[in-house]
Design an enzyme around this catalytic site. Structure first.
Site, PDB file in Angstrom:
ATOM      1  N   CYS A   1       0.863  -1.176   0.000  1.00  0.00           N
ATOM      2  CA  CYS A   1       0.000   0.000   0.000  1.00  0.00           C
ATOM      3  C   CYS A   1       0.906   1.235   0.000  1.00  0.00           C
ATOM      4  O   CYS A   1       1.900   1.232   0.734  1.00  0.00           O
ATOM      5  CB  CYS A   1      -0.890   0.041   1.235  1.00  0.00           C
ATOM      6  SG  CYS A   1      -1.919  -1.427   1.473  1.00  0.00           S
ATOM      7  N   PRO A   2       0.581   2.292  -0.726  1.00  0.00           N
ATOM      8  CA  PRO A   2      -0.601   2.402  -1.572  1.00  0.00           C
ATOM      9  C   PRO A   2      -0.329   2.098  -3.040  1.00  0.00           C
ATOM     10  O   PRO A   2      -1.168   2.383  -3.892  1.00  0.00           O
ATOM     11  CB  PRO A   2      -0.952   3.890  -1.409  1.00  0.00           C
ATOM     12  CG  PRO A   2       0.385   4.559  -1.340  1.00  0.00           C
ATOM     13  CD  PRO A   2       1.316   3.569  -0.682  1.00  0.00           C
TER      14      PRO A   2
END
Ligand code: HEM
Ligand code: HEM
Ligand code: SF4
Ligand code: SF4
Ligand code: SF4
Lengths: 328, 82
Positions: free
Chosen positions: B18-19
């Protein structure tokens, strides 16, 4: 700061004298937005910025004041205030005029309700559950500067249980909360809500998620993730915390009521400060008054008469607890 | 294999953090027509906690969630809200 009280009084008397000569708005001085610095004749101008939200023309004015009357410095305080250091008191009048031109004013010091702080809340933070900025502005409008008779009184708003604005450390803190509810007919059993819940409050039982009511901290993550809107908001509102403080001897606040409406938040602010005025002693913060009298007295005399949904049992507060060094 | 299945793009995001996993999905969705579908493989943990919510938040629809043998998840995402 507590040993400075007599000095402050002498300073204020002197300022009052000067103020007459300078035609200053003494109410502005008394509110304490001008804070004496270490350096002779110099003050820090602390500005009123509820929720830390400013208009561009205010920032332009602050920049101009800092250049004209200060030393070109601007400091951002931990409670979202814009502060301009190194302003000579002989310029207070000019500073006041510049601020008035953009409908701005100084913040407060002393035994009063201070400028409330707030995060962005639901208006643009993806985690937000409630409109922190709107309620912060309302509480500032109605209660800023209210005398407590004892000590400072700080209020903060966080839009969700992540609590960026540290409502546990405030005299009164309000945090957004949301209670989820499952529409079993819509649920397709995908399990994404279970993955999304950080409290281990959801487990799949057969094809449906089941919520552990003792673990759920009302963060709303499961509602935000559900792809078919089967997990819905039964209700949302504000969790109220009372009696937190920072300083030399910090206290963590008590959760005292949940799912308050905006109007109930305002009633609680009013009634809590009344209670503090009556039950506080000397320059103690309300958290100390509550510890001395017992939380039961506060709940009986403030929360119950307002007919709020009280959080009474220690077990009901446990879901919010995080531990740490409490010097057992 | 029917042509319908072969047209579904598969994005293997195992090991992608992430992200960036969400950024890769966004880029892939931009290539699709409204209503087109995309399959993605996500690690359990943070990716499964964060990505589905972002997908919904930007108006796409998760049609299917399947756990795979290696403990990862395969999601079918439809582009756009209709
Ligand atoms: C030489 C005098 C003073 C010193 C060295 C001093 C120092 C400090 C320090 C270190 C903090 C914590 C930093 C922060 O919370 O941003 C603080 C906070 C604060 N002080 Fe003082 N202080 C002084 C005088 C005063 C006076 C005279 C007042 C008001 C009459 C005042 C009102 C406050 C307030 C309101 C806060 C909390 C900050 C906030 O709410 O943004 N201080 N002070
Ligand atoms: C542009 C500025 C900022 C943005 C966009 C922002 C955004 C966020 C977001 C989205 C979260 C939630 C993160 C999560 O889901 O865990 C968060 C958490 C938090 N933020 Fe900020 N933030 C900003 C500035 C600040 C500042 C200046 C402070 C403190 C001085 C602060 C203190 C915190 C704290 C204490 C948390 C809770 C973190 C945790 O314990 O999980 N943030 N912020
Ligand atoms: S308290 Fe919640 S809503 Fe407010 S800034 Fe933090 S994460 Fe966003
Ligand atoms: S509201 Fe938050 S804590 Fe409660 S079940 Fe949903 S995700 Fe879990
Ligand atoms: S995310 Fe929604 S559809 Fe999936 S299991 Fe949870 S409630 Fe059911």
């Amino acid at each position: 700061m507590s040993d400075d009280a007599p000095k402050m009084e002498a300073l204020k008397a002197g300022l009052k004298h000067e103020a007459r000569k300078l035609k200053l708005d003494f109410n502005q001085l008394k509110s304490g937005g001008f804070i004496k610095q270490t350096q002779k004749d110099l003050f820090t101008v602390r500005l009123r910025c509820p929720g830390g939200m400013l208009r561009p023309e205010q920032l332009q004015t602050a920049a101009r004041i800092a250049e004209k009357y200060g030393r070109g410095q601007i400091h951002l305080s931990v409670r979202q205030s814009v502060e301009i250091p190194y302003v000579d008191y002989r310029h207070f009048d000019d500073v006041g005029k510049e601020l008035a031109a953009v409908e701005w004013s100084v913040a407060s010091c002393g035994p009063r309700i201070r400028v409330p702080t707030a995060c962005a809340g639901c208006s643009y933070n993806p985690n937000g559950l409630t409109d922190t900025q709107a309620l912060c502005a309302e509480v500032d409008r109605r209660f800023f500067g209210t005398e407590t008779g004892h000590h400072k009184f700080k209020i903060a708003f966080s839009g969700c249980p992540i609590d960026c604005f540290r409502t546990r450390e405030m005299d009164l803190g309000f945090q957004g909360m949301l209670e989820p509810e499952l529409d079993e007919d819509l649920c397709n059993g995908c399990g994404l809500c279970v993955k999304g819940c950080e409290e281990d409050a959801l487990v799949m039982e057969g094809e449906l998620p089941r919520r552990d009511l003792d673990r759920c901290n009302f963060c709303g993550d499961c509602v935000k993730v559900c792809p078919v809107d089967a997990m819905l908001a039964r209700r949302s509102g504000w969790l109220a915390r009372v009696g937190g403080k920072h300083g030399k001897h910090p206290l963590f606040a008590y959760e005292v009521a949940q799912f308050l409406s905006e109007e109930q938040v305002c009633s609680l602010v009013e009634k809590t400060v009344d209670w503090y005025r009556e039950n506080g002693e000397g320059r103690e913060r309300i958290g100390v008054s509550i510890v001395r009298h017992g939380l039961g007295k506060y709940l009986e005399e403030v929360v119950k008469p307002l007919d709020l949904e009280a959080v009474e049992a220690p077990a009901a507060r446990r879901r919010y607890w995080s531990g740490g060094n409490f010097y057992e | 294999m029917s042509s319908e299945i072969s047209e579904t793009t598969l994005l293997d995001l195992r090991g992608v953090l992430c992200p960036m996993n969400w950024v890769r999905i966004k880029l892939a969705l931009e290539e699709l027509p409204e209503g087109g579908t995309l399959d993605v493989i996500l690690d359990d943990g943070e990716p499964m906690r964060n990505v589905p919510r972002s997908v919904k938040g930007e108006g796409h629809r998760i049609l299917r969630v399947r756990e795979q043998e290696d403990g990862t998840y395969r999601l079918t995402i439809r582009n756009g809200s209709i």
